[in-house]
Design a protein around this motif. Sequence first.
Motif, PDB file in Angstrom:
ATOM      1  N   VAL A 144      11.064 -11.082  -3.273  1.00  0.00           N
ATOM      2  CA  VAL A 144      10.437  -9.923  -3.913  1.00  0.00           C
ATOM      3  C   VAL A 144       9.029  -9.647  -3.377  1.00  0.00           C
ATOM      4  O   VAL A 144       8.667  -8.491  -3.153  1.00  0.00           O
ATOM      5  N   ILE A 145       8.228 -10.663  -3.142  1.00  0.00           N
ATOM      6  CA  ILE A 145       6.881 -10.443  -2.610  1.00  0.00           C
ATOM      7  C   ILE A 145       6.969 -10.015  -1.146  1.00  0.00           C
ATOM      8  O   ILE A 145       6.329  -9.059  -0.713  1.00  0.00           O
ATOM      9  N   SER A 146       7.786 -10.722  -0.394  1.00  0.00           N
ATOM     10  CA  SER A 146       7.949 -10.398   1.023  1.00  0.00           C
ATOM     11  C   SER A 146       8.422  -8.958   1.222  1.00  0.00           C
ATOM     12  O   SER A 146       7.940  -8.253   2.105  1.00  0.00           O
ATOM     13  N   ASN A 147       9.351  -8.521   0.400  1.00  0.00           N
ATOM     14  CA  ASN A 147       9.891  -7.165   0.528  1.00  0.00           C
ATOM     15  C   ASN A 147       8.900  -6.082   0.132  1.00  0.00           C
ATOM     16  O   ASN A 147       9.136  -4.916   0.426  1.00  0.00           O
ATOM     17  N   ASN A 148       7.832  -6.445  -0.538  1.00  0.00           N
ATOM     18  CA  ASN A 148       6.906  -5.443  -1.052  1.00  0.00           C
ATOM     19  C   ASN A 148       5.502  -5.533  -0.466  1.00  0.00           C
ATOM     20  O   ASN A 148       4.551  -5.039  -1.072  1.00  0.00           O
ATOM     21  N   THR A 149       5.365  -6.170   0.693  1.00  0.00           N
ATOM     22  CA  THR A 149       4.040  -6.281   1.308  1.00  0.00           C
ATOM     23  C   THR A 149       4.094  -6.026   2.804  1.00  0.00           C
ATOM     24  O   THR A 149       5.127  -6.194   3.437  1.00  0.00           O
ATOM     25  N   LYS A 150       2.944  -5.608   3.320  1.00  0.00           N
ATOM     26  CA  LYS A 150       2.765  -5.382   4.761  1.00  0.00           C
ATOM     27  C   LYS A 150       1.424  -5.980   5.157  1.00  0.00           C
ATOM     28  O   LYS A 150       0.487  -5.991   4.366  1.00  0.00           O
ATOM     29  N   TRP A 151       1.339  -6.484   6.396  1.00  0.00           N
ATOM     30  CA  TRP A 151       0.063  -7.011   6.887  1.00  0.00           C
ATOM     31  C   TRP A 151      -0.974  -5.903   6.778  1.00  0.00           C
ATOM     32  O   TRP A 151      -0.731  -4.782   7.218  1.00  0.00           O
ATOM     33  N   ASN A 208       0.828  -1.203   0.000  1.00  0.00           N
ATOM     34  CA  ASN A 208       0.000   0.000   0.000  1.00  0.00           C
ATOM     35  C   ASN A 208       0.861   1.250   0.000  1.00  0.00           C
ATOM     36  O   ASN A 208       0.409   2.316   0.313  1.00  0.00           O
ATOM     37  N   VAL A 209       2.137   1.083  -0.359  1.00  0.00           N
ATOM     38  CA  VAL A 209       3.074   2.204  -0.442  1.00  0.00           C
ATOM     39  C   VAL A 209       3.548   2.289  -1.894  1.00  0.00           C
ATOM     40  O   VAL A 209       3.637   1.296  -2.577  1.00  0.00           O
ATOM     41  N   GLY A 210       3.844   3.441  -2.350  1.00  0.00           N
ATOM     42  CA  GLY A 210       4.436   3.577  -3.671  1.00  0.00           C
ATOM     43  C   GLY A 210       3.458   3.505  -4.816  1.00  0.00           C
ATOM     44  O   GLY A 210       3.831   3.139  -5.922  1.00  0.00           O
ATOM     45  N   GLY A 211       2.186   3.801  -4.571  1.00  0.00           N
ATOM     46  CA  GLY A 211       1.252   3.953  -5.672  1.00  0.00           C
ATOM     47  C   GLY A 211       0.511   2.722  -6.109  1.00  0.00           C
ATOM     48  O   GLY A 211      -0.074   2.708  -7.175  1.00  0.00           O
ATOM     49  N   GLY A 212       0.525   1.652  -5.329  1.00  0.00           N
ATOM     50  CA  GLY A 212      -0.239   0.493  -5.750  1.00  0.00           C
ATOM     51  C   GLY A 212      -0.603  -0.406  -4.604  1.00  0.00           C
ATOM     52  O   GLY A 212      -0.022  -0.330  -3.531  1.00  0.00           O
ATOM     53  N   CYS A 213      -1.578  -1.252  -4.830  1.00  0.00           N
ATOM     54  CA  CYS A 213      -2.048  -2.171  -3.799  1.00  0.00           C
ATOM     55  C   CYS A 213      -1.488  -3.576  -4.008  1.00  0.00           C
ATOM     56  O   CYS A 213      -1.760  -4.472  -3.221  1.00  0.00           O
ATOM     57  N   VAL A 264      -1.118 -15.433  -4.110  1.00  0.00           N
ATOM     58  CA  VAL A 264      -0.451 -14.192  -4.480  1.00  0.00           C
ATOM     59  C   VAL A 264      -1.113 -13.651  -5.739  1.00  0.00           C
ATOM     60  O   VAL A 264      -1.250 -14.364  -6.736  1.00  0.00           O
ATOM     61  N   ILE A 265      -1.539 -12.395  -5.667  1.00  0.00           N
ATOM     62  CA  ILE A 265      -2.124 -11.709  -6.828  1.00  0.00           C
ATOM     63  C   ILE A 265      -1.185 -10.560  -7.165  1.00  0.00           C
ATOM     64  O   ILE A 265      -0.942  -9.683  -6.331  1.00  0.00           O
ATOM     65  N   LEU A 266      -0.637 -10.591  -8.376  1.00  0.00           N
ATOM     66  CA  LEU A 266       0.394  -9.623  -8.754  1.00  0.00           C
ATOM     67  C   LEU A 266      -0.147  -8.301  -9.270  1.00  0.00           C
ATOM     68  O   LEU A 266       0.560  -7.300  -9.254  1.00  0.00           O
ATOM     69  N   GLY A 267      -1.398  -8.271  -9.731  1.00  0.00           N
ATOM     70  CA  GLY A 267      -1.953  -7.020 -10.242  1.00  0.00           C
ATOM     71  C   GLY A 267      -3.449  -7.146 -10.442  1.00  0.00           C
ATOM     72  O   GLY A 267      -4.003  -8.255 -10.412  1.00  0.00           O
ATOM     73  N   ALA A 268      -4.099  -6.010 -10.662  1.00  0.00           N
ATOM     74  CA  ALA A 268      -5.540  -5.995 -10.895  1.00  0.00           C
ATOM     75  C   ALA A 268      -5.863  -6.883 -12.092  1.00  0.00           C
ATOM     76  O   ALA A 268      -5.220  -6.789 -13.135  1.00  0.00           O
ATOM     77  N   GLY A 269      -6.811  -7.765 -11.933  1.00  0.00           N
ATOM     78  CA  GLY A 269      -7.207  -8.658 -13.006  1.00  0.00           C
ATOM     79  C   GLY A 269      -6.342  -9.903 -13.128  1.00  0.00           C
ATOM     80  O   GLY A 269      -6.652 -10.784 -13.915  1.00  0.00           O
ATOM     81  N   SER A 270      -5.265  -9.978 -12.380  1.00  0.00           N
ATOM     82  CA  SER A 270      -4.412 -11.163 -12.409  1.00  0.00           C
ATOM     83  C   SER A 270      -5.040 -12.271 -11.573  1.00  0.00           C
ATOM     84  O   SER A 270      -5.632 -11.997 -10.534  1.00  0.00           O
TER      85      SER A 270
END
Length: 181
Positions: free
Chosen positions: A112-119, A43-48, A89-95
Amino acid sequence: MKKLLLLLGICSVSSAYAQGGTLIIQNLTSNYDFHGTIYANNNVGGGCYPLVISKDPDPIIIPPGTIVKYENYRDQYSFSGYPISTWDVILGAGSPASPRPWNHGSLVPGGVISNNTKWSMSKFQMYHAGTSVPETYFNGDIGGTAAPCNTAPDTVTTSWGSAKWFTITSGTDVYTYLIIQ
């Protein structure tokens, strides 16, 4: 000096995207089992996205009076009393959702997923302890992530109990709590 500043900048950006610390779920009720799904997202850097959802395939079940810790996607499998073996894991809208085992390379600390997500949130339903009978009116979506990634409130209050989601930062450690009482 430029290299040092570059290294410090990379480290600070990296820590901003490191998996959001430890998720602690405390079921402080005396008569309800927590049945739920937990979510993490960017939820940081412009995307969910990416979005990570617990999938076991059943919901997590936490009995009354129990505290459970999820430190990260990998280590929770060995150290949590209620481990999650598979994450969607869902990488993007519609994925489509891509099931990944707890030890998948992208989910391990530093992946890569772990580094880019937060609970970010949980969907839950309380059940009468030790049964398959839901408490119809004690359920909901709860979280602490800002819109648009999540519009769930950080508090759920009913006549049968309440739940609160909040985050505490202590130095570099981040602790996210879901407390049900």
